[in-house]
Design a protein around this motif. Structure first.
Motif, PDB file in Angstrom:
ATOM      1  N   ARG A   1       0.862  -1.186   0.000  1.00  0.00           N
ATOM      2  CA  ARG A   1       0.000   0.000   0.000  1.00  0.00           C
ATOM      3  C   ARG A   1       0.894   1.230   0.000  1.00  0.00           C
ATOM      4  NH1 ARG A   1      -5.075   0.285  -1.048  1.00  0.00           N
ATOM      5  NH2 ARG A   1      -5.666   1.539   0.760  1.00  0.00           N
ATOM      6  N   VAL A   2       1.420   1.567  -1.187  1.00  0.00           N
ATOM      7  CA  VAL A   2       2.364   2.680  -1.300  1.00  0.00           C
ATOM      8  C   VAL A   2       1.636   3.964  -1.682  1.00  0.00           C
ATOM      9  CG1 VAL A   2       4.427   3.547  -2.450  1.00  0.00           C
ATOM     10  CG2 VAL A   2       4.158   1.084  -2.041  1.00  0.00           C
ATOM     11  N   ALA A   3       1.787   4.973  -0.854  1.00  0.00           N
ATOM     12  CA  ALA A   3       1.138   6.261  -1.135  1.00  0.00           C
ATOM     13  C   ALA A   3       2.127   7.223  -1.774  1.00  0.00           C
ATOM     14  CB  ALA A   3       0.600   6.850   0.160  1.00  0.00           C
ATOM     15  N   HIS A   4       1.607   8.267  -2.395  1.00  0.00           N
ATOM     16  CA  HIS A   4       2.481   9.284  -2.993  1.00  0.00           C
ATOM     17  C   HIS A   4       1.973  10.671  -2.643  1.00  0.00           C
ATOM     18  CE1 HIS A   4       5.109  11.482  -5.548  1.00  0.00           C
ATOM     19  NE2 HIS A   4       4.265  11.639  -6.550  1.00  0.00           N
ATOM     20  N   ILE A   5       2.904  11.468  -2.116  1.00  0.00           N
ATOM     21  CA  ILE A   5       2.581  12.880  -1.899  1.00  0.00           C
ATOM     22  C   ILE A   5       3.258  13.637  -3.030  1.00  0.00           C
ATOM     23  CG2 ILE A   5       2.835  14.847  -0.352  1.00  0.00           C
ATOM     24  CD1 ILE A   5       3.116  12.896   1.968  1.00  0.00           C
ATOM     25  N   THR A   6       2.483  14.223  -3.889  1.00  0.00           N
ATOM     26  CA  THR A   6       3.071  14.881  -5.067  1.00  0.00           C
ATOM     27  C   THR A   6       3.588  16.258  -4.695  1.00  0.00           C
ATOM     28  OG1 THR A   6       1.153  16.157  -5.805  1.00  0.00           O
ATOM     29  CG2 THR A   6       1.216  13.820  -6.411  1.00  0.00           C
ATOM     30  N   GLY A   7       4.408  16.807  -5.586  1.00  0.00           N
ATOM     31  CA  GLY A   7       4.816  18.196  -5.443  1.00  0.00           C
ATOM     32  C   GLY A   7       3.727  19.082  -6.007  1.00  0.00           C
TER      33      GLY A   7
ATOM     34  N   ASP B   1      -5.799   9.468   7.151  1.00  0.00           N
ATOM     35  CA  ASP B   1      -7.238   9.524   7.337  1.00  0.00           C
ATOM     36  C   ASP B   1      -7.949   8.631   6.327  1.00  0.00           C
ATOM     37  OD1 ASP B   1      -9.355  10.707   8.792  1.00  0.00           O
ATOM     38  OD2 ASP B   1      -9.879  11.824   6.965  1.00  0.00           O
ATOM     39  N   ARG B   2      -7.546   8.787   5.089  1.00  0.00           N
ATOM     40  CA  ARG B   2      -8.230   8.048   4.027  1.00  0.00           C
ATOM     41  C   ARG B   2      -7.793   6.599   3.917  1.00  0.00           C
ATOM     42  NH1 ARG B   2      -8.563  12.101  -1.097  1.00  0.00           N
ATOM     43  NH2 ARG B   2      -6.560  11.161  -1.581  1.00  0.00           N
ATOM     44  N   CYS B   3      -6.522   6.355   4.142  1.00  0.00           N
ATOM     45  CA  CYS B   3      -6.013   4.997   3.978  1.00  0.00           C
ATOM     46  C   CYS B   3      -5.159   4.610   5.179  1.00  0.00           C
ATOM     47  CB  CYS B   3      -5.163   4.882   2.717  1.00  0.00           C
ATOM     48  SG  CYS B   3      -5.893   5.627   1.260  1.00  0.00           S
ATOM     49  N   PRO B   4      -5.773   4.327   6.279  1.00  0.00           N
ATOM     50  CA  PRO B   4      -5.016   3.998   7.497  1.00  0.00           C
ATOM     51  C   PRO B   4      -4.129   2.774   7.321  1.00  0.00           C
ATOM     52  CG  PRO B   4      -7.400   4.093   7.907  1.00  0.00           C
ATOM     53  CD  PRO B   4      -7.226   4.188   6.446  1.00  0.00           C
ATOM     54  N   ASP B   5      -4.401   2.011   6.296  1.00  0.00           N
ATOM     55  CA  ASP B   5      -3.641   0.774   6.119  1.00  0.00           C
ATOM     56  C   ASP B   5      -2.400   0.935   5.251  1.00  0.00           C
ATOM     57  OD1 ASP B   5      -5.165   1.386   3.890  1.00  0.00           O
ATOM     58  OD2 ASP B   5      -5.319  -0.739   3.295  1.00  0.00           O
ATOM     59  N   LEU B   6      -2.046   2.150   4.895  1.00  0.00           N
ATOM     60  CA  LEU B   6      -0.874   2.315   4.022  1.00  0.00           C
ATOM     61  C   LEU B   6       0.385   1.866   4.748  1.00  0.00           C
ATOM     62  CD1 LEU B   6       0.854   4.979   5.042  1.00  0.00           C
ATOM     63  CD2 LEU B   6      -1.051   6.184   4.023  1.00  0.00           C
ATOM     64  N   ASP B   7       1.338   1.347   3.992  1.00  0.00           N
ATOM     65  CA  ASP B   7       2.561   0.881   4.631  1.00  0.00           C
ATOM     66  C   ASP B   7       3.823   1.507   4.042  1.00  0.00           C
ATOM     67  OD1 ASP B   7       2.652  -0.385   2.218  1.00  0.00           O
ATOM     68  OD2 ASP B   7       2.380  -2.418   3.027  1.00  0.00           O
ATOM     69  N   ALA B   8       3.642   2.468   3.139  1.00  0.00           N
ATOM     70  CA  ALA B   8       4.802   3.158   2.571  1.00  0.00           C
ATOM     71  C   ALA B   8       4.366   4.492   1.970  1.00  0.00           C
ATOM     72  CB  ALA B   8       5.464   2.308   1.498  1.00  0.00           C
TER      73      ALA B   8
ATOM     74  N   ASP C   1       6.527   0.373  10.528  1.00  0.00           N
ATOM     75  CA  ASP C   1       5.123   0.391  10.127  1.00  0.00           C
ATOM     76  C   ASP C   1       4.950   1.015   8.741  1.00  0.00           C
ATOM     77  OD1 ASP C   1       4.615  -0.600  12.659  1.00  0.00           O
ATOM     78  OD2 ASP C   1       4.325   1.416  13.511  1.00  0.00           O
ATOM     79  N   VAL C   2       5.610   2.110   8.566  1.00  0.00           N
ATOM     80  CA  VAL C   2       5.502   2.820   7.292  1.00  0.00           C
ATOM     81  C   VAL C   2       6.903   3.186   6.807  1.00  0.00           C
ATOM     82  CG1 VAL C   2       4.604   4.863   6.120  1.00  0.00           C
ATOM     83  CG2 VAL C   2       3.281   3.816   7.990  1.00  0.00           C
ATOM     84  N   ALA C   3       7.235   2.780   5.597  1.00  0.00           N
ATOM     85  CA  ALA C   3       8.530   3.147   5.021  1.00  0.00           C
ATOM     86  C   ALA C   3       8.361   4.453   4.256  1.00  0.00           C
ATOM     87  CB  ALA C   3       9.017   2.047   4.086  1.00  0.00           C
ATOM     88  N   VAL C   4       9.393   5.304   4.304  1.00  0.00           N
ATOM     89  CA  VAL C   4       9.276   6.609   3.647  1.00  0.00           C
ATOM     90  C   VAL C   4      10.481   6.864   2.747  1.00  0.00           C
ATOM     91  CG1 VAL C   4       9.170   9.101   4.013  1.00  0.00           C
ATOM     92  CG2 VAL C   4       7.933   7.562   5.561  1.00  0.00           C
ATOM     93  N   VAL C   5      10.202   7.309   1.540  1.00  0.00           N
ATOM     94  CA  VAL C   5      11.279   7.700   0.625  1.00  0.00           C
ATOM     95  C   VAL C   5      11.011   9.129   0.169  1.00  0.00           C
ATOM     96  CG1 VAL C   5      12.412   7.257  -1.581  1.00  0.00           C
ATOM     97  CG2 VAL C   5      11.638   5.344  -0.182  1.00  0.00           C
TER      98      VAL C   5
END
Lengths: 346, 346
Positions: free
Chosen positions: B191-197, B242-249, B275-279
DNA sequence: GCCACGGGCGAGAGCGCTCTCGGATCACGT
DNA sequence: ACGTGATCCGAGAGCGCTCTCGCCCGTGGC
């Protein structure tokens, strides 16, 4: 595509408007004494031809360039790890463009560069110079002074070279340091250590002096020299913990070193601020906010300092042009106040 | 003290050396065809008088200024919170001074500035321009193109304006993003999320595209728009949790946002990287090293990109002067590779 | 010993602008 | 109607340099 279209000259505009070059020049430079009817015609011609004055030709006769040099003498490290520089540049830029002056940036790293920069400044390409980040014994001020170029320094220049008259803008490093240390004392700390900056820069020396003002009779082992980098902060912190395990507060010469110190403290299981309180200097964002815990630090209004430097220089420039030189009320130094920003680390 | 000593002219040197202006000019500019005996005499005269050529007079006839503009179009935030800008400037500066070119810095914030800059560039004060940080729909490229000024862009310019021919240097944002996401996947995350610029900048768009290349069928709620600031990163992270509490990255569009995200994760009791990996992206020092934990991120060789931009521009300039224009092998785009830097956060 | 040739050098024009100076022009007072 | 200023404008010099020409002198060929 390849050829640049030959740019229209004053002559061309004059021809089109049916007037003389002199008249066009008058209109373009906004001097009065041209009847509105004519002026209007000239303006239209300028518009139609897309005329833009040739700066080179102009400064050939006016001896003005409407450009000032910004010299940053920094052997790599500090300036480029930190937005300090960029902020100040921005302040300078704003002020300069508000007065239609251009900003020529001269970055120097080693001694060769200094010679080159010296030559450039002496070469009369710019009307004045704004000089930063001098290290003690830097040959640049000497060169500049000899070139007779109006100059404002960012940060108190080293006094050694008899440059007493130098105009400079600095923040109140000494006072800020005092505030920081007093704050620590106010928190009930007594074993306050200091990690200095690179002591070949006056800012570091001044901050150290401020520290000593308050901690006159401190254990000398509580002062360790750093170099303004995070790695230097780490080294210094290790050394401090080694020599004085009982310290309960650290005042670091800048935020970068404070961040390094924070890491070492964490590594050694010291809790901040509970076991050891930490204060930085600069309020360098975003670092100061992003450390764990966020850093209590001493803020200075960088951008405004930049603006002021530019303003002082421009004033001097105008003064010189106008009449008798710079004696007309230009201060020789302006010291900006600092404010302590309280976050979680102390 | 007040008066600038009148600088010696070619004429003066000629008189002193007992030759004509033309000969002095030849010697000064290093053209051959002057007998050594005379040349030596001239050189001595130059030395004795401290002669430095008047650049204005020279460019009046050569139509060359040996100066290039560096335009940074940035409404405050990004560039000034980060050493990115400074690094690139340094690269540019090195290359430029190596070829005896000056760097004229133009900082812009708002639309008015753009007009001013456009005028300046069109005014023929500089031989070329290096342009940065364009936002989509920026009017500047249009203005520059109309001025016919040789230009190299830093970062892929927005393609909308028919600026297909534009030369630019960029890093492989898309590829770097792919690497980052693949790394996360390789860690066993799904469950990889992305925060865009800020999506009005092509770098942000390209990184998002890279993310999508790998995560083609991801839950669309895993993508949240940020703005390249730490605060924006925090907001985005909160929204994601909030939207995806199950994200893991989380793959953040830059390190600043990653730092913000890290804080929010900590706040919410999520452990990184367990719990959550961050790049992140940029390997913006010192931030990337100072976060808790230190940030895994995508590095680009900023300084070298700056150098290359300058080199490409200078090449173009020479080409134009030399003969037929720039068709002689100047690439229209150079994409720099990125490398993943593994630290503790992922 | 003379002429052609070529390389080294100087004279002079001209880059695009500003600025001084003097000539035109106009309104006004006498 | 004429003189008197004041006002507006143009002619022209000149800023410091580059670069084209052509002159001069030295060299070589005959």
């Amino acid at each position: 595509m390849t050829d640049t279209a030959p740019r229209p000259t004053l002559e061309a505009v004059a021809a089109r408007a049916g007037v003389s070059r002199a008249t066009v020049s008058r209109v373009v430079n906004g001097s009065d004494g041209v009847r509105e009817r004519l002026a209007e015609r000239v303006r239209r011609a300028v518009e139609e031809l897309g005329y833009v004055p040739n700066q080179a030709a102009r400064s050939l006769v006016t001896k003005r360039h409407d450009a000032v040099a910004v010299v940053v003498a920094e052997p790599e490290t500090r300036v480029f790890a930190d937005p300090f520089f960029a902020r100040q540049l921005r302040g300078i830029s704003k002020e300069l463009t508000a007065h239609d002056n251009q900003l020529v940036l001269l970055l120097t790293e080693d001694r060769d560069d200094h010679a080159r920069v010296g030559r450039y400044l002496a070469g009369g390409h710019v009307d004045g110079a704004l000089v930063f980040s001098l290290h003690i014994d830097d040959p640049l001020p000497e060169l500049i002074q000899r070139a007779g170029l109006p100059t404002v320094y960012g940060g108190r220049p080293d006094g050694s070279g008899g440059r007493r008259g130098a105009v400079y803008v600095d923040s109140d490093n000494r006072g800020g340091a005092r505030d920081a240390v007093r704050h620590l004392l106010g928190l009930g700390r007594s074993r306050v250590a200091h990690i200095t900056g690179a002591l070949d820069q006056t800012a570091a020396v001044d901050r150290l002096d401020g520290f000593r003002d308050v901690m006159a009779d401190a254990d000398p082992r509580l002062v360790v020299e750093g170099d303004f980098t995070p790695a230097g902060g780490e080294r210094a912190m290790r050394r401090l913990l080694d020599r004085c395990p009982d310290l309960d507060a650290v005042f670091a010469g800048n935020d970068l070193m404070a961040a390094g110190a924070l890491r070492v403290l964490r590594e050694h299981g010291r809790r901040v601020p509970d076991d050891v309180a930490v204060v930085g200097f600069d309020d360098m964002l975003p670092i100061a906010e992003q450390t764990e815990p966020p850093l209590t630090t001493v803020r200075q209004d960088i951008e405004e300092m930049g603006r002021l430097m530019a303003r002082l220089l421009l004033r001097d420039l105008d003064g010189t042009t106008a009449s008798d030189g710079n004696a007309g009320g230009t201060p020789s130094a302006v010291i900006f106040p600092t404010t302590l920003i309280r976050r979680a680390s102390a």
